[in-house]
Design a protein around this motif. Structure first.
Motif: not given
Length: 389
Positions: A38-45, A228-231, A247-250, A263-270
């Motif tokens: 989550l450090d590069y996905n704008d979440g909290f760690v 990182r590219n997929e998300v 961002s992913f946070r909201n 999104l397609g299966e892979i990107i959806f899963n990520r």
């Protein structure tokens, strides 16, 4: 263990230089309770420093000569602090040189010094021995030469050193946890703004146990970059469909699910993993605050299955260790920790049964993979600090 490390480091300094070190510093490794990737996905760690350390014995020199001694590697590097600093072919020295380079870039006045260091942080296990080395050196220089750096500056210097002299494009979490750690506290950290809060982490009748798989699969770097590219692709699609998302946070799970086909299966899963993991962090903090370790364990286990099945950064050895651990009634939670494709699992185990669980998993892992499992019982400890001689 800590006292023995300190004594051995002091003794080695005195043996080599025929006089005692003037200063002792300790810099810890770290774990992350939850909030993986989550450090590069704008979440909290939710990291914490642990009671595995690098110990530094150090004295100022009267001249500009610097002597670095890696006790565990039986290696030495000598240079002049006034000379231009650049990476060399000793990776361990580059972490230190990178920090000194950052300090010189800030026009801070440094003098020569002699440094001996030794460690109880397992190398390559994902417990951030490199961050402990960087932050310990930054802290020691700050103390020795009255540089008046803040803890945040020390963490940033450690991160920049790793980028520039070790060639690793790491986030800030490892250095931040090493410097800011507090005993029996986890840090809720926003890796984007560096806003942070401490929360209680009393495990009471439970013990944190790390199982080091002793494997590191080669696709760690490529797999990390792919994720990182997929998300990033996924977030762009979500933003295009939901302009209110910044961002992913909201972003909600419902939004991701509604865009499954797009999104397609892979990107959806990520993306699904990321929004679910962001939601787990406050639940984990609440569980810790109430002392509900069973609930915390359940959240950690959900994280593992998300990392394994949705984010696909686990590996057979890690999945085996988690499954074996969860097969023991005394284990209330288990997950892989870190970037993935090897490294450690983190497990929450009833204290009185920790040794028997370690024995069982060690035996099972040896039978399955013919690898000697390493186990570490750990506690949450304070961050980088001076140790009075």
């Amino acid at each position: 263990m800590k006292k023995k490390l300190i004594q051995n480091t002091k003794d080695h300094f005195e043996k080599l230089f025929q006089k005692p070190a003037k200063h002792i510093f300790l810099s810890p490794g770290r774990i992350n309770i939850i909030g993986e990737h989550l450090d590069y996905n704008d979440g909290f760690v939710l990291p914490a420093a642990i009671n595995k350390y690098i110990c530094f014995a150090i004295s100022e020199n009267k001249n500009s000569e610097c002597v670095l001694v890696a006790k565990d590697l039986n290696d030495v590097y000598t240079f002049d602090i006034n000379d231009p600093l650049q990476p060399i072919d000793k990776m361990w020295a580059n972490y230190i040189l990178g920090v000194l380079h950052q300090l010189k870039e800030r026009s801070l006045k440094l003098k020569g010094f002699t440094l001996v260091f030794s460690s109880t942080i397992p190398m390559g296990a994902g417990l951030s021995s490199s961050a402990a080395l960087e932050c310990g050196v930054a802290y020691a220089m700050n103390d020795l030469f009255q540089l008046q750096l803040s803890k945040e500056e020390m963490a940033k210097i450690g991160q920049k050193a790793e980028h520039t002299f070790a060639g690793v494009n790491c986030g800030i979490m490892d250095q931040f946890a090493s410097v800011f750690g507090k005993k029996n506290k986890v840090i809720k950290l926003d890796c984007t703004t560096l806003a942070y809060e401490y929360h209680p982490a009393n495990f009471n009748e439970y013990q944190l146990v790390l199982f080091d798989s002793c494997v590191k699969h080669t696709h760690l770097t490529s797999g990390y970059n792919d994720r990182r590219n997929e998300v990033e692709q996924g977030l762009a699609i979500i933003k295009a469909n939901y302009p209110e998302v910044t961002s992913f946070r909201n972003c909600t799970e419902a939004m991701v699910v509604a865009l499954k086909d797009t999104l397609g299966e892979i990107i959806f899963n990520r993306c699904l993993f990321v929004v679910q993991e962001i939601a787990r962090v406050p639940l984990a903090i609440a569980a810790l605050s109430k002392g509900n370790i069973n609930q915390l364990g359940e959240l950690m286990t959900k994280t593992h299955y998300g990392l394994s099945e949705l984010y696909e950064v686990s590996c057979p050895e890690m999945d085996f260790l988690v499954a074996e651990a969860l097969g023991e009634a005394e284990v209330v939670g288990a997950r892989m920790m870190g970037g993935g494709f090897g490294g450690c699992t983190i497990n929450v185990v009833k204290k009185e049964t920790a040794n028997s669980v370690i024995q069982k998993l060690t035996k099972a892992y040896k039978i399955k993979y013919n690898i000697d499992l390493k186990a570490y019982k750990i506690k949450i400890a304070k961050g980088t600090s001076t140790y009075g001689i």
